[in-house]
Design a protein around this motif. Structure first.
Motif, short mmCIF file in Angstrom:
data_model
loop_
_atom_site.label_atom_id
_atom_site.label_comp_id
_atom_site.label_asym_id
_atom_site.label_seq_id
_atom_site.Cartn_x
_atom_site.Cartn_y
_atom_site.Cartn_z
N PHE A 13 0.85 -1.19 0.00
CA PHE A 13 0.00 0.00 0.00
C PHE A 13 0.89 1.25 0.00
O PHE A 13 1.06 1.90 1.03
N PRO A 14 1.47 1.60 -1.14
CA PRO A 14 2.43 2.71 -1.17
C PRO A 14 1.84 4.05 -0.74
O PRO A 14 2.57 4.92 -0.30
N ASP A 15 0.53 4.20 -0.84
CA ASP A 15 -0.08 5.48 -0.47
C ASP A 15 -0.68 5.46 0.94
O ASP A 15 -1.42 6.34 1.32
N ARG A 16 -0.33 4.47 1.74
CA ARG A 16 -0.98 4.32 3.05
C ARG A 16 -0.64 5.43 4.03
O ARG A 16 -1.32 5.60 5.03
N HIS A 17 0.39 6.21 3.76
CA HIS A 17 0.75 7.32 4.65
C HIS A 17 0.09 8.63 4.22
O HIS A 17 0.24 9.64 4.91
N ASP A 18 -0.62 8.58 3.10
CA ASP A 18 -1.31 9.79 2.64
C ASP A 18 -2.44 10.13 3.61
O ASP A 18 -3.05 9.25 4.23
N GLU A 19 -2.71 11.41 3.72
CA GLU A 19 -3.72 11.89 4.65
C GLU A 19 -5.10 11.33 4.35
O GLU A 19 -5.88 11.02 5.25
#
Length: 105
Positions: A83-89
C-alpha cells in the motif's frame, strides 16, 4: 528521544562486519542491524557522509543484501510495498482489509 554518539564511517563499517560475524556464530539478533541502520541514518547528515557518499551508498547496499540473505522480515516495509499510499492523509484504512486485498468471497 534516542541520543546517538557521533559515529564515523569506519566505525559503522566495522560494526557491520561484527554483526555479520555474530550472525555466522548463530547470534541472529535482528535488533543489531536495525540499530546500525539508525546510526547510519543519523550519520548521513554529517559532513563526513558528504565526503564519503559513494562508500556510504555501498555500505547501505551491503546491509540491504545482507538482510535479504538472512531473510529479514519488516512488516512496515511490506505494508509500504503493498500500500504505497498508506501514509497519505486521505488514505482509507478499510482498503487494507483482507477482502480488499484478496477479494470478496
Amino acid at each position: 528521544m534516542r541520543t546517538f554518539r557521533s559515529d564515523n564511517f569506519n566505525e559503522l563499517k566495522a560494526r557491520f562486519e561484527e554483526i555479520k560475524e555474530e550472525f555466522d556464530k548463530g547470534n541472529d539478533d535482528h535488533e543489531q542491524i536495525y540499530d546500525l541502520e539508525e546510526r547510519l541514518n543519523h550519520f548521513e547528515y554529517s559532513g563526513e557522509a558528504q565526503r564519503r557518499w559513494q562508500e556510504l551508498e555501498a555500505l547501505k547496499r551491503n546491509i540491504k543484501n545482507f538482510k535479504e540473505e538472512e531473510s529479514f522480515y519488516n512488516a512496515e516495509a511490506e505494508l509500504d510495498h503493498m500500500f504505497p499510499d498508506r501514509h497519505d492523509e486521505d488514505f482509507d484504512e478499510d482498503s487494507m482489509s483482507w477482502d480488499s486485498v484478496f477479494g470478496d468471497e
